[in-house]
Design a protein around this motif. Structure first.
Motif, PDB file in Angstrom:
ATOM      1  N   LEU A 136       0.833  -1.200   0.000  1.00  0.00           N
ATOM      2  CA  LEU A 136       0.000   0.000   0.000  1.00  0.00           C
ATOM      3  C   LEU A 136       0.871   1.256   0.000  1.00  0.00           C
ATOM      4  N   LEU A 137       1.958   1.226   0.747  1.00  0.00           N
ATOM      5  CA  LEU A 137       2.859   2.377   0.762  1.00  0.00           C
ATOM      6  C   LEU A 137       3.363   2.681  -0.650  1.00  0.00           C
ATOM      7  N   GLY A 138       3.746   1.649  -1.368  1.00  0.00           N
ATOM      8  CA  GLY A 138       4.220   1.854  -2.736  1.00  0.00           C
ATOM      9  C   GLY A 138       3.146   2.429  -3.640  1.00  0.00           C
ATOM     10  N   GLU A 139       1.921   1.963  -3.463  1.00  0.00           N
ATOM     11  CA  GLU A 139       0.811   2.472  -4.270  1.00  0.00           C
ATOM     12  C   GLU A 139       0.583   3.960  -4.017  1.00  0.00           C
ATOM     13  N   LYS A 142       4.897   6.163  -1.247  1.00  0.00           N
ATOM     14  CA  LYS A 142       5.664   6.270  -0.009  1.00  0.00           C
ATOM     15  C   LYS A 142       6.659   5.110   0.097  1.00  0.00           C
ATOM     16  N   SER A 143       7.692   5.299   0.901  1.00  0.00           N
ATOM     17  CA  SER A 143       8.725   4.281   1.079  1.00  0.00           C
ATOM     18  C   SER A 143       8.551   3.555   2.414  1.00  0.00           C
ATOM     19  N   PHE A 144       9.301   2.475   2.569  1.00  0.00           N
ATOM     20  CA  PHE A 144       9.327   1.747   3.844  1.00  0.00           C
ATOM     21  C   PHE A 144      10.773   1.488   4.229  1.00  0.00           C
ATOM     22  N   ASP A 145      11.134   1.910   5.448  1.00  0.00           N
ATOM     23  CA  ASP A 145      12.493   1.693   5.937  1.00  0.00           C
ATOM     24  C   ASP A 145      12.612   0.344   6.618  1.00  0.00           C
ATOM     25  N   LEU A 146      13.660  -0.387   6.249  1.00  0.00           N
ATOM     26  CA  LEU A 146      13.944  -1.696   6.824  1.00  0.00           C
ATOM     27  C   LEU A 146      15.032  -1.552   7.876  1.00  0.00           C
ATOM     28  N   CYS A 147      14.670  -1.763   9.122  1.00  0.00           N
ATOM     29  CA  CYS A 147      15.642  -1.711  10.210  1.00  0.00           C
ATOM     30  C   CYS A 147      15.539  -3.049  10.930  1.00  0.00           C
ATOM     31  N   PRO A 164       7.342  -5.211  -5.227  1.00  0.00           N
ATOM     32  CA  PRO A 164       8.214  -4.579  -6.229  1.00  0.00           C
ATOM     33  C   PRO A 164       7.899  -3.123  -6.501  1.00  0.00           C
ATOM     34  N   GLY A 165       6.692  -2.686  -6.157  1.00  0.00           N
ATOM     35  CA  GLY A 165       6.312  -1.300  -6.399  1.00  0.00           C
ATOM     36  C   GLY A 165       6.601  -0.370  -5.241  1.00  0.00           C
ATOM     37  N   THR A 166       7.212  -0.885  -4.187  1.00  0.00           N
ATOM     38  CA  THR A 166       7.517  -0.066  -3.009  1.00  0.00           C
ATOM     39  C   THR A 166       9.022   0.106  -2.870  1.00  0.00           C
ATOM     40  N   ARG A 167       9.463   1.343  -2.685  1.00  0.00           N
ATOM     41  CA  ARG A 167      10.883   1.575  -2.426  1.00  0.00           C
ATOM     42  C   ARG A 167      11.191   1.190  -0.987  1.00  0.00           C
ATOM     43  N   LEU A 168      12.119   0.261  -0.811  1.00  0.00           N
ATOM     44  CA  LEU A 168      12.570  -0.168   0.506  1.00  0.00           C
ATOM     45  C   LEU A 168      13.932   0.444   0.776  1.00  0.00           C
ATOM     46  N   ILE A 169      14.092   1.002   1.953  1.00  0.00           N
ATOM     47  CA  ILE A 169      15.345   1.665   2.320  1.00  0.00           C
ATOM     48  C   ILE A 169      15.978   0.885   3.467  1.00  0.00           C
ATOM     49  N   LEU A 170      17.117   0.277   3.203  1.00  0.00           N
ATOM     50  CA  LEU A 170      17.806  -0.519   4.212  1.00  0.00           C
ATOM     51  C   LEU A 170      18.595   0.396   5.136  1.00  0.00           C
ATOM     52  N   ASP A 171      18.157   0.474   6.382  1.00  0.00           N
ATOM     53  CA  ASP A 171      18.819   1.333   7.352  1.00  0.00           C
ATOM     54  C   ASP A 171      20.125   0.720   7.833  1.00  0.00           C
ATOM     55  N   HIS A 172      21.078   1.597   8.131  1.00  0.00           N
ATOM     56  CA  HIS A 172      22.291   1.238   8.879  1.00  0.00           C
ATOM     57  C   HIS A 172      23.114   0.106   8.251  1.00  0.00           C
ATOM     58  N   CYS A 173      23.172   0.106   6.909  1.00  0.00           N
ATOM     59  CA  CYS A 173      23.962  -0.941   6.228  1.00  0.00           C
ATOM     60  C   CYS A 173      23.537  -2.337   6.690  1.00  0.00           C
ATOM     61  N   ASN A 211      14.353  -2.250  -6.265  1.00  0.00           N
ATOM     62  CA  ASN A 211      13.543  -1.351  -5.442  1.00  0.00           C
ATOM     63  C   ASN A 211      14.124  -1.123  -4.060  1.00  0.00           C
ATOM     64  N   VAL A 212      15.360  -1.555  -3.822  1.00  0.00           N
ATOM     65  CA  VAL A 212      16.004  -1.385  -2.516  1.00  0.00           C
ATOM     66  C   VAL A 212      17.163  -0.409  -2.645  1.00  0.00           C
ATOM     67  N   ILE A 213      17.247   0.542  -1.705  1.00  0.00           N
ATOM     68  CA  ILE A 213      18.410   1.413  -1.608  1.00  0.00           C
ATOM     69  C   ILE A 213      19.013   1.239  -0.223  1.00  0.00           C
ATOM     70  N   CYS A 214      20.259   1.628  -0.073  1.00  0.00           N
ATOM     71  CA  CYS A 214      20.986   1.390   1.176  1.00  0.00           C
ATOM     72  C   CYS A 214      21.361   2.714   1.839  1.00  0.00           C
TER      73      CYS A 214
END
Length: 297
Positions: A136-139, A142-147, A164-173, A211-214
């Motif tokens: 839903l966030l991707g739709e 919006k992004s979702f942070d992975l911690c 696949p339609g949601t940007r996931l942001i990997l926190d803290h390496c 769809n993942v950034i670090c």
């Protein structure tokens, strides 16, 4: 110090007069308010131009209050905080109604739920209701942070495939532990929380998900206070930069959490030392250009 502008994508503000943080008692070193004036003092003399607020796990009853507070804060010209990632529980029955309030709000960029707390079981982010919330966030753009725990990055890769339609942001390496990369792992500071090679493989696999950034953040707080240097963090930073490439990495201070081990300046100086041999164009992407693009600031 090179005067490349910095956008800090992981800034924690918290006013304990306004918000309840149920976990605060477990972190006595952080058991006070950290407000804008404290942040401005921490970044004094550094080329920090903007900051992205990162949620601080407020009491669930105050999640809307948190969001509204940040929307108001972003309008204050003297404040560096321009956008926010707010608290949320993607699997909860009320998540859709909660996040729909901010569908068209340009200040609210995404949601985070910390997944490495003791009462969160491995695989939580792969449950059907959770996946539905992250989709839903991707739709909504919006992004979702992975911690999450460094031993559970495989779950992050599966979530990326499922959303696949949601940007996931990997926190803290991926919460890598610097002790795992020492010449003699565990010789200083105790046993590391994961194996270095396993983390490297998981980061490589996760970086294959478009769809993942670090986020290059957070790792200094896992170093041993008084016994660390840029060289201790370099294997983690360099592997993430090489795996994700120059276009999918962003900088975050993790302030004030970083101050448990290092000052804001100490962390920035260490990072600049680590990346000093990389092209200036790549340094600019890490420190501010990618953040400008991802968060539209």
């Amino acid at each position: 110090m090179a005067e490349i502008p910095i956008i800090d994508t992981h800034q924690h503000l918290r006013d304990l007069k306004k918000f309840k943080l149920p976990w605060i008692g477990s972190e006595p070193g952080l058991a006070r308010s950290y407000v804008t004036s404290d942040y401005l003092e921490a970044v004094a003399g550094l080329p920090v131009s903007k900051a992205v607020y990162m949620e601080v796990d407020v009491d669930p009853t105050q999640q809307i209050d948190e969001a509204e507070h940040l929307i108001a804060l972003s309008k204050v010209k003297e404040n560096l905080t321009v956008v926010a990632v707010i608290s949320g529980r993607p699997a909860s029955s009320g998540f859709a109604a909660y996040i729909q309030r901010y569908r068209d709000n340009p200040v609210i960029k995404g949601v985070r739920q910390v997944l490495h707390v003791p009462d969160t079981k491995p695989g939580t982010c792969l449950q059907p209701d959770y996946v539905r919330g992250v989709r839903l966030l991707g739709e909504m753009g919006k992004s979702f942070d992975l911690c999450m725990r460094p031993t559970e990055l495989g779950d992050a890769a599966k979530l990326a495939d499922a959303c696949p339609g949601t940007r996931l942001i990997l926190d803290h390496c991926g919460n890598a532990d610097p002790k795992a990369f020492a010449k003699t792992p565990g010789a200083v500071g105790g046993k590391p929380s994961h194996e270095a090679d396993a983390w490297r493989r998981d980061i490589q696999a996760l970086s294959a998900k478009p769809n993942v950034i670090c986020k290059i953040s957070g790792i200094v707080v896992r170093a041993v206070k008084g016994h660390w240097s840029a060289a201790d963090l370099a294997p983690i930073v360099n592997h993430c930069l090489d795996a994700f490439g120059p276009d999918r990495v962003i900088f975050g201070s993790d302030w004030p959490v970083c101050t448990l081990v290092a000052s804001y300046r100490d962390w920035v100086v260490a990072l600049l030392e680590i990346i000093s041999e990389r092209p200036i164009s790549e340094q600019k992407k890490l420190l501010h250009e990618n953040a400008e693009r991802f968060y539209k600031v």
